[in-house]
Design a protein around this motif. Structure first.
Motif, PDB file in Angstrom:
ATOM      1  N   LEU A   1       0.855  -1.184   0.000  1.00 36.37           N
ATOM      2  CA  LEU A   1       0.000   0.000   0.000  1.00 36.37           C
ATOM      3  C   LEU A   1       0.894   1.238   0.000  1.00 36.37           C
TER       4      LEU A   1
ATOM      5  N   LEU B   1      -0.397   4.415   0.172  1.00 38.13           N
ATOM      6  CA  LEU B   1      -1.105   5.415   0.982  1.00 38.13           C
ATOM      7  C   LEU B   1      -0.985   6.822   0.403  1.00 38.13           C
TER       8      LEU B   1
ATOM      9  N   SER C   1      -3.006   7.806  -2.298  1.00 38.22           N
ATOM     10  CA  SER C   1      -4.347   8.245  -2.688  1.00 38.22           C
ATOM     11  C   SER C   1      -5.248   8.296  -1.465  1.00 38.22           C
TER      12      SER C   1
ATOM     13  N   GLU D   1      -8.287   7.542  -1.392  1.00 36.48           N
ATOM     14  CA  GLU D   1      -9.120   6.328  -1.390  1.00 36.48           C
ATOM     15  C   GLU D   1      -8.427   5.190  -0.645  1.00 36.48           C
ATOM     16  N   GLU D   2      -7.143   4.998  -0.911  1.00 37.17           N
ATOM     17  CA  GLU D   2      -6.411   3.920  -0.257  1.00 37.17           C
ATOM     18  C   GLU D   2      -6.292   4.166   1.255  1.00 37.17           C
TER      19      GLU D   2
ATOM     20  N   GLN E   1      -9.686   3.557   2.850  1.00 40.27           N
ATOM     21  CA  GLN E   1      -9.965   2.127   2.945  1.00 40.27           C
ATOM     22  C   GLN E   1      -9.220   1.513   4.130  1.00 40.27           C
TER      23      GLN E   1
ATOM     24  N   GLY F   1      -1.521  -4.818   2.076  1.00 38.43           N
ATOM     25  CA  GLY F   1      -2.937  -5.126   2.183  1.00 38.43           C
ATOM     26  C   GLY F   1      -3.245  -6.490   1.596  1.00 38.43           C
TER      27      GLY F   1
ATOM     28  N   ILE G   1     -10.183  -4.479   0.325  1.00 37.08           N
ATOM     29  CA  ILE G   1      -9.136  -4.772   1.307  1.00 37.08           C
ATOM     30  C   ILE G   1      -9.783  -5.461   2.507  1.00 37.08           C
TER      31      ILE G   1
END
Length: 160
Positions: A7, A9, A11, A13-14, A17, A57, A68
């Protein structure tokens, strides 16, 4: 379809999540340990991005969408690897996700010449304690960090 991926990290979004996963997982841990939600979840978007940890993830393809289901983070100081976080969404408990993530990090870091692994868990979180001990970790010390939270630190050599 399942898989483990790093990941970044980067974005929103990520990060969101991961935060959602962490919130769901830590709610269960708070119930197991008697800790408050505030004690269990100090993170936000900025603190996760600023963390000096590597994140992986565990993803499943559900309804055509990559979801995830679990995550692990670790840091490395020389040849010592510290597992910082390990979380699984409650909807995916008992599917081997935590063990898959832990085994992945152990194998990957052994290949990169790690000599020792360290992890801490709330002593009352029996599923976590059982996972670590069944993976060759040995209890090294137990401390009380708040009036109602006892933390156990486990270690294992890379040869275990």
């Amino acid at each position: 379809m399942m898989g483990i991926k790093r990941l970044s990290l980067k974005s929103n979004e990520e990060v969101l999540q991961l935060l959602s996963l962490q919130l769901a997982s830590y709610q269960i841990e708070a119930k197991l340990t008697g800790a408050s939600q505030a004690q269990m979840l100090p993170d936000g978007i900025q603190s996760l991005r600023a963390a000096k940890e590597s994140f992986l993830g565990f993803f499943k393809l559900t309804g055509g969408k990559k979801v995830i289901c679990g995550a692990i983070s670790y840091s490395r100081d020389g040849s010592v690897v510290t597992i910082c976080r390990l979380m699984v969404h409650p909807e995916h408990f008992r599917q081997g996700i935590a063990r898959s993530l832990l085994d992945y990090v152990l194998a990957d870091q052994r290949a990169k010449r790690a000599s020792r692994f360290v992890v801490s868990a709330c002593a009352a979180n029996l599923p976590a304690v059982q996972l670590y001990t069944s993976s060759g970790f040995v209890e090294r010390r137990t401390i009380t960090i708040k009036s109602n939270i006892t933390l156990t630190t486990f270690e294992r050599s890379a040869d275990s």
